[in-house]
Design a protein around this motif. Structure first.
Motif, PDB file in Angstrom:
ATOM      1  N   TYR A 136       5.111 -11.256  -3.375  1.00 38.46           N
ATOM      2  CA  TYR A 136       5.251 -12.328  -2.399  1.00 38.46           C
ATOM      3  C   TYR A 136       4.227 -12.229  -1.285  1.00 38.46           C
ATOM      4  O   TYR A 136       3.889 -11.137  -0.827  1.00 38.46           O
ATOM      5  CB  TYR A 136       6.645 -12.311  -1.776  1.00 38.46           C
ATOM      6  CG  TYR A 136       7.692 -12.974  -2.643  1.00 38.46           C
ATOM      7  CD1 TYR A 136       8.138 -12.367  -3.814  1.00 38.46           C
ATOM      8  CD2 TYR A 136       8.209 -14.215  -2.295  1.00 38.46           C
ATOM      9  CE1 TYR A 136       9.084 -12.981  -4.618  1.00 38.46           C
ATOM     10  CE2 TYR A 136       9.158 -14.836  -3.092  1.00 38.46           C
ATOM     11  CZ  TYR A 136       9.586 -14.214  -4.256  1.00 38.46           C
ATOM     12  OH  TYR A 136      10.524 -14.833  -5.048  1.00 38.46           O
ATOM     13  N   ALA A 170       8.961 -15.511   3.052  1.00 41.12           N
ATOM     14  CA  ALA A 170       8.469 -14.934   1.805  1.00 41.12           C
ATOM     15  C   ALA A 170       8.167 -16.067   0.838  1.00 41.12           C
ATOM     16  O   ALA A 170       9.004 -16.961   0.641  1.00 41.12           O
ATOM     17  CB  ALA A 170       9.521 -13.995   1.207  1.00 41.12           C
ATOM     18  N   ASP A 171       6.999 -16.031   0.255  1.00 37.13           N
ATOM     19  CA  ASP A 171       6.596 -17.096  -0.661  1.00 37.13           C
ATOM     20  C   ASP A 171       5.868 -16.506  -1.867  1.00 37.13           C
ATOM     21  O   ASP A 171       4.940 -15.714  -1.701  1.00 37.13           O
ATOM     22  CB  ASP A 171       5.682 -18.088   0.059  1.00 37.13           C
ATOM     23  CG  ASP A 171       5.278 -19.240  -0.842  1.00 37.13           C
ATOM     24  OD1 ASP A 171       4.108 -19.287  -1.258  1.00 37.13           O
ATOM     25  OD2 ASP A 171       6.141 -20.076  -1.144  1.00 37.13           O
ATOM     26  N   ASP A 172       6.326 -16.928  -3.048  1.00 34.68           N
ATOM     27  CA  ASP A 172       5.599 -16.572  -4.264  1.00 34.68           C
ATOM     28  C   ASP A 172       4.729 -17.772  -4.631  1.00 34.68           C
ATOM     29  O   ASP A 172       5.252 -18.790  -5.105  1.00 34.68           O
ATOM     30  CB  ASP A 172       6.576 -16.233  -5.395  1.00 34.68           C
ATOM     31  CG  ASP A 172       5.863 -15.670  -6.618  1.00 34.68           C
ATOM     32  OD1 ASP A 172       4.667 -16.030  -6.820  1.00 34.68           O
ATOM     33  OD2 ASP A 172       6.477 -14.914  -7.367  1.00 34.68           O
ATOM     34  N   ARG A 184      -0.552 -10.868  -1.172  1.00 34.83           N
ATOM     35  CA  ARG A 184      -0.276  -9.807  -2.147  1.00 34.83           C
ATOM     36  C   ARG A 184      -1.478  -8.889  -2.303  1.00 34.83           C
ATOM     37  O   ARG A 184      -1.339  -7.694  -2.567  1.00 34.83           O
ATOM     38  CB  ARG A 184       0.091 -10.424  -3.488  1.00 34.83           C
ATOM     39  CG  ARG A 184       1.361 -11.254  -3.460  1.00 34.83           C
ATOM     40  CD  ARG A 184       1.583 -11.937  -4.779  1.00 34.83           C
ATOM     41  NE  ARG A 184       0.525 -12.891  -5.088  1.00 34.83           N
ATOM     42  CZ  ARG A 184       0.388 -13.480  -6.260  1.00 34.83           C
ATOM     43  NH1 ARG A 184       1.223 -13.213  -7.246  1.00 34.83           N
ATOM     44  NH2 ARG A 184      -0.582 -14.345  -6.466  1.00 34.83           N
ATOM     45  N   LYS A 219       9.962 -20.834  -4.782  1.00 31.49           N
ATOM     46  CA  LYS A 219      10.436 -19.506  -4.379  1.00 31.49           C
ATOM     47  C   LYS A 219       9.876 -19.231  -2.987  1.00 31.49           C
ATOM     48  O   LYS A 219       8.925 -18.464  -2.801  1.00 31.49           O
ATOM     49  CB  LYS A 219      10.010 -18.442  -5.390  1.00 31.49           C
ATOM     50  CG  LYS A 219      10.736 -18.568  -6.723  1.00 31.49           C
ATOM     51  CD  LYS A 219      10.501 -17.360  -7.597  1.00 31.49           C
ATOM     52  CE  LYS A 219      11.331 -17.436  -8.880  1.00 31.49           C
ATOM     53  NZ  LYS A 219      11.172 -16.233  -9.724  1.00 31.49           N
ATOM     54  N   ASN A 220      10.478 -19.895  -2.036  1.00 23.97           N
ATOM     55  CA  ASN A 220      10.075 -19.779  -0.635  1.00 23.97           C
ATOM     56  C   ASN A 220      11.341 -19.567   0.182  1.00 23.97           C
ATOM     57  O   ASN A 220      12.274 -20.371   0.109  1.00 23.97           O
ATOM     58  CB  ASN A 220       9.343 -21.044  -0.183  1.00 23.97           C
ATOM     59  CG  ASN A 220       8.823 -20.937   1.227  1.00 23.97           C
ATOM     60  OD1 ASN A 220       9.576 -21.017   2.193  1.00 23.97           O
ATOM     61  ND2 ASN A 220       7.520 -20.747   1.358  1.00 23.97           N
TER      62      ASN A 220
END
Length: 119
Positions: free
Chosen positions: A32, A97-99, A53, A106-107
């Motif tokens: 993330y 957090a962010d992917d 990352r 996915k945040n």
């Protein structure tokens, strides 16, 4: 269940320092992008700093030279060291957090921690 738990906020005098922490659970932390945002009363939420990352850090102009973002992947934790604090830094600070592979799906956000800079 994803959780981001911030800590370290409080009241500090101008020129003082604070260290914010955000511990994540329920995610593969190392994949993330971790970031800190803040929102002052009556203003929009704004990015303060981010840590990719791959290790790249970015800062808002207002944070450059005063704030440092770091992360400990072994402890699933991201930090924001804030020095030379000013009254205009007063805000609620949020961990994010962010992917990036999932384009926002996915945040995640923490609940926020209040930082007040005042004499």
């Amino acid at each position: 269940q994803v959780q981001l738990v911030e800590s370290g906020g409080g009241l500090v005098q101008p020129g003082g320092s604070l260290r914010l922490s955000c511990t994540a659970s329920g995610i593969t932390f190392s994949t993330y992008v971790m970031a800190w945002y803040r929102q002052a009363p009556g203003k929009q939420r704004e990015l303060v700093a981010s840590f990719s990352r791959g290790g790249t850090t970015t800062y808002a102009d207002s944070a450059k030279g005063r704030f440092t973002i770091s992360r400990d992947n072994a402890k699933n934790t991201v930090f924001l060291q804030m020095n030379s604090l000013k009254p205009e830094d007063t805000a609620v600070y949020y961990c994010n957090a962010d992917d990036p592979r999932y384009y926002g799906r996915k945040n995640y956000w923490g609940q926020g921690t209040q930082v007040t800079v005042s004499s």
